[in-house]
Design a protein around this motif. Sequence first.
Motif, PDB file in Angstrom:
ATOM      1  N   PHE A  92       0.792  -1.225  -0.189  1.00 54.71           N
ATOM      2  CA  PHE A  92       0.025  -0.009   0.028  1.00 54.71           C
ATOM      3  C   PHE A  92       0.735   1.288  -0.081  1.00 54.71           C
ATOM      4  O   PHE A  92       1.908   1.450   0.711  1.00 54.71           O
ATOM      5  N   GLU A  93       0.777   2.128  -1.163  1.00 53.62           N
ATOM      6  CA  GLU A  93       1.316   3.294  -1.088  1.00 53.62           C
ATOM      7  C   GLU A  93       2.797   3.232  -1.084  1.00 53.62           C
ATOM      8  O   GLU A  93       3.600   3.852  -0.147  1.00 53.62           O
ATOM      9  N   ASN A  94       3.490   2.333  -1.609  1.00 54.68           N
ATOM     10  CA  ASN A  94       4.864   1.957  -1.861  1.00 54.68           C
ATOM     11  C   ASN A  94       5.639   1.699  -0.428  1.00 54.68           C
ATOM     12  O   ASN A  94       6.765   1.767  -0.182  1.00 54.68           O
ATOM     13  N   ARG A  95       4.897   1.099   0.455  1.00 54.46           N
ATOM     14  CA  ARG A  95       5.030   0.359   1.551  1.00 54.46           C
ATOM     15  C   ARG A  95       4.260  -0.812   1.707  1.00 54.46           C
ATOM     16  O   ARG A  95       3.333  -1.026   1.322  1.00 54.46           O
TER      17      ARG A  95
END
Length: 168
Positions: free
Chosen positions: A84-87
């Motif tokens: 989710f959202e680059n993590r």
Amino acid sequence: MDEGQRQCLTFWLLDTMFALPITVVQEVLQDVRITPIPKTPDFLEGVMNLRGRIVPVVDLKKKFAMAHTPHTEDTAVVVVCIPFENRELLAGIRVDGVESVRSFAETALCPPPQMGVPVPLDFLEAILLEEDQVLLFLNIARIFTRSELRDVRRAEKGKDGGEADDPS
């Protein structure tokens, strides 16, 4: 593991067997204490303490609109990483029972049918026909909407999930 093989954790929800890639599974826990959080979505059961880290716990049966059943000694929480959202968000998913870690040949997997499965088709990556049962392969990244993942992230941070104290 041989190329062309997929290693998965298999688990039960009611009478249906599901599989998740072992690469998204962190661990499996039994007898977990869940603390409810007010003003969160119905499927978000609450949070647990995982070695000092707040981890939200999702009831997959509620998320999939399946019948509720009481918890048993086989009930478990599978801790997974959700991109989710680059993590990655760490979350627990409540399941009725864990079966095993198994390897499957990629060539044995089929696309999901257009109907007749107990969960929305978008949540499925593949199916496998095995003797007298069907095994449903979940795609953890597709199970939750962006809004739901924001709720999970707020729970992970210890907020109550309300919009008033979230600046995003």
